[in-house]
Design an enzyme around this catalytic site. Structure first.
Site, PDB file in Angstrom:
ATOM      1  N   GLY A  94      26.571  73.782  68.971  1.00 36.44           N
ATOM      2  CA  GLY A  94      26.845  73.115  70.247  1.00 36.44           C
ATOM      3  C   GLY A  94      28.046  73.737  70.928  1.00 36.44           C
ATOM      4  N   GLY A 121      30.995  72.827  74.032  1.00 44.94           N
ATOM      5  CA  GLY A 121      31.551  71.790  74.912  1.00 44.94           C
ATOM      6  C   GLY A 121      32.688  72.339  75.738  1.00 44.94           C
ATOM      7  N   GLY A 122      33.351  71.447  76.464  1.00 45.02           N
ATOM      8  CA  GLY A 122      34.439  71.848  77.357  1.00 45.02           C
ATOM      9  C   GLY A 122      35.638  72.432  76.622  1.00 45.02           C
ATOM     10  CG  PHE A 123      38.466  70.384  74.844  1.00 45.44           C
ATOM     11  CD1 PHE A 123      39.819  70.609  75.029  1.00 45.44           C
ATOM     12  CD2 PHE A 123      37.872  69.360  75.544  1.00 45.44           C
ATOM     13  CE1 PHE A 123      40.567  69.823  75.882  1.00 45.44           C
ATOM     14  CE2 PHE A 123      38.603  68.569  76.404  1.00 45.44           C
ATOM     15  CZ  PHE A 123      39.959  68.793  76.571  1.00 45.44           C
ATOM     16  N   GLY A 124      35.500  73.846  73.365  1.00 45.94           N
ATOM     17  CA  GLY A 124      35.204  74.855  72.351  1.00 45.94           C
ATOM     18  C   GLY A 124      33.774  74.746  71.889  1.00 45.94           C
ATOM     19  NE  ARG A 125      31.231  79.253  71.184  1.00 50.29           N
ATOM     20  CZ  ARG A 125      30.089  79.787  71.641  1.00 50.29           C
ATOM     21  NH1 ARG A 125      29.111  80.092  70.812  1.00 50.29           N
ATOM     22  NH2 ARG A 125      29.925  80.023  72.913  1.00 50.29           N
ATOM     23  CE  LYS A 175      35.642  68.598  68.704  1.00 55.95           C
ATOM     24  NZ  LYS A 175      35.703  67.129  68.752  1.00 55.95           N
ATOM     25  CG  ASP A 230      32.433  59.555  74.556  1.00 51.66           C
ATOM     26  OD1 ASP A 230      31.832  59.222  75.600  1.00 51.66           O
ATOM     27  OD2 ASP A 230      32.634  60.740  74.237  1.00 51.66           O
ATOM     28  CE  LYS A 249      28.999  61.794  75.352  1.00 49.51           C
ATOM     29  NZ  LYS A 249      29.571  62.519  76.499  1.00 49.51           N
ATOM     30  CG  ASN A 299      29.445  61.709  71.453  1.00 50.26           C
ATOM     31  OD1 ASN A 299      29.350  62.926  71.513  1.00 50.26           O
ATOM     32  ND2 ASN A 299      30.312  61.038  72.180  1.00 50.26           N
ATOM     33  CG  ASP A 347      33.496  63.970  70.907  1.00 55.75           C
ATOM     34  OD1 ASP A 347      34.719  63.708  70.891  1.00 55.75           O
ATOM     35  OD2 ASP A 347      32.971  64.691  71.765  1.00 55.75           O
ATOM     36  CB  THR A 405      29.739  59.248  79.005  1.00 53.94           C
ATOM     37  OG1 THR A 405      30.332  60.094  78.006  1.00 53.94           O
ATOM     38  CG2 THR A 405      28.635  59.994  79.714  1.00 53.94           C
TER      39      THR A 405
END
Length: 295
Positions: free
Chosen positions: A24, A26-30, A46, A139, A141, A144, A157, A176
């Protein structure tokens, strides 16, 4: 576990052949798939840029995420170890080979009720553990929620998680958009009740689809403030009942009243799937022909 013992798993076919497997981004890394030198077990790692964390002022969030994940001992929440170097911080987690619930939901459109019940029950157990340890999740959803090799659902997360003393409220605007509770949108202060609101939204999404959707967050917030949308005819009485009880005002939400999360676990009397009928107080006339002597 030592950081130097972890090695990336490489794609064995296709256009990315020989490259590390990425689970995966995301905005901060993988998140990458790792194994040990002995190839005994797989892990999801992560990797987050330290410079980006500082630029986005997320240092406290990251430190708190590590703190809670290190002390958590719950089958529905996963972390094995944390590491760092000059560029990244690393969180090594259990590899959930079933992937995201979101992916499965996209493939299937919607879940059958027994599957939705099982997924929800796993989330309820994770929430029970977190709330007992004074942690709000904030969070929830499908993205996650990951499935392990046996199909159990795990929570990942914890970037929006927060410690909160019972009886207190917090005022940060987090979450979200489709899952944010009305009291966060109204900036009225919120507590553990927001997790139960998001649980109601999750159940609706698993069984029907997203209840509040739009490409613009402001339109989503307007729909949330208008209340839970109409239920389709195929939804069972039990499903309608739990969603409606999880999504009223905070003080009335299932899980947020006197009995706490036990009310969510034990939701639904045995007659939940039957229509309601008024009590019949009229008595039938008496009959004495004796036809029923052998009854």
């Amino acid at each position: 576990m030592r950081f130097q013992d972890l090695v990336p798993v490489l794609y064995q076919e296709g256009r990315f052949h020989g490259d590390p497997v990425t689970l995966g981004v995301g905005g901060f890394g993988r998140v990458e798939l790792m194994t040990t030198l002995t190839h005994g077990k797989y892990y999801a790692m992560k990797r987050v840029s330290k410079k980006l964390i500082v630029a986005k002022r997320q240092e406290e969030h990251i430190l708190f995420e590590k703190k809670i994940l290190k002390v958590i001992q719950c089958d529905f929440i996963i972390l094995h170890a944390t590491f760092k170097d000059t560029r990244y911080i690393y969180m090594v987690m259990e590899f959930c080979s079933g992937g995201e619930i979101w992916t499965k939901l996209k493939e299937r459109g919607r879940f059958e009720e027994p599957i939705a019940v099982f997924c929800t029950a796993c989330v309820v157990e994770a929430f029970a553990y977190l709330h007992k340890n004074s942690i709000m999740y904030r969070d929830l959803k499908p993205e996650n929620l990951l499935m392990d090799v046996k199909g159990y659902v795990k929570l990942v997360d914890f970037g929006f998680a927060k410690e909160l003393v019972r009886g207190e409220k917090t005022y940060s605007f987090v979450g979200t958009p489709e899952y944010i509770a009305p009291e966060i949108i109204k900036n009225q202060g919120h507590d553990y009740a927001v997790d139960f609101w998001s649980l109601g939204v999750l159940i609706f999404e698993l069984l029907v689809g997203p209840p509040f959707s739009s490409s613009e967050p402001q339109k989503i917030y307007s729909k949330i403030l208008d209340g839970v949308p109409k239920y389709p005819p195929y939804l069972s009485e039990a499903a309608k009942s739990i969603i409606s009880k999880l999504c009223p005002r905070p003080g009335q939400r299932l899980g947020n009243t006197k009995n706490g999360i036990k009310d969510v676990r034990h939701h639904g009397p045995c007659y939940i799937n039957f229509d309601r009928f008024p009590h019949d107080q009229a008595k039938a006339d008496e009959e004495f022909s004796d036809w029923d002597r052998d009854f």
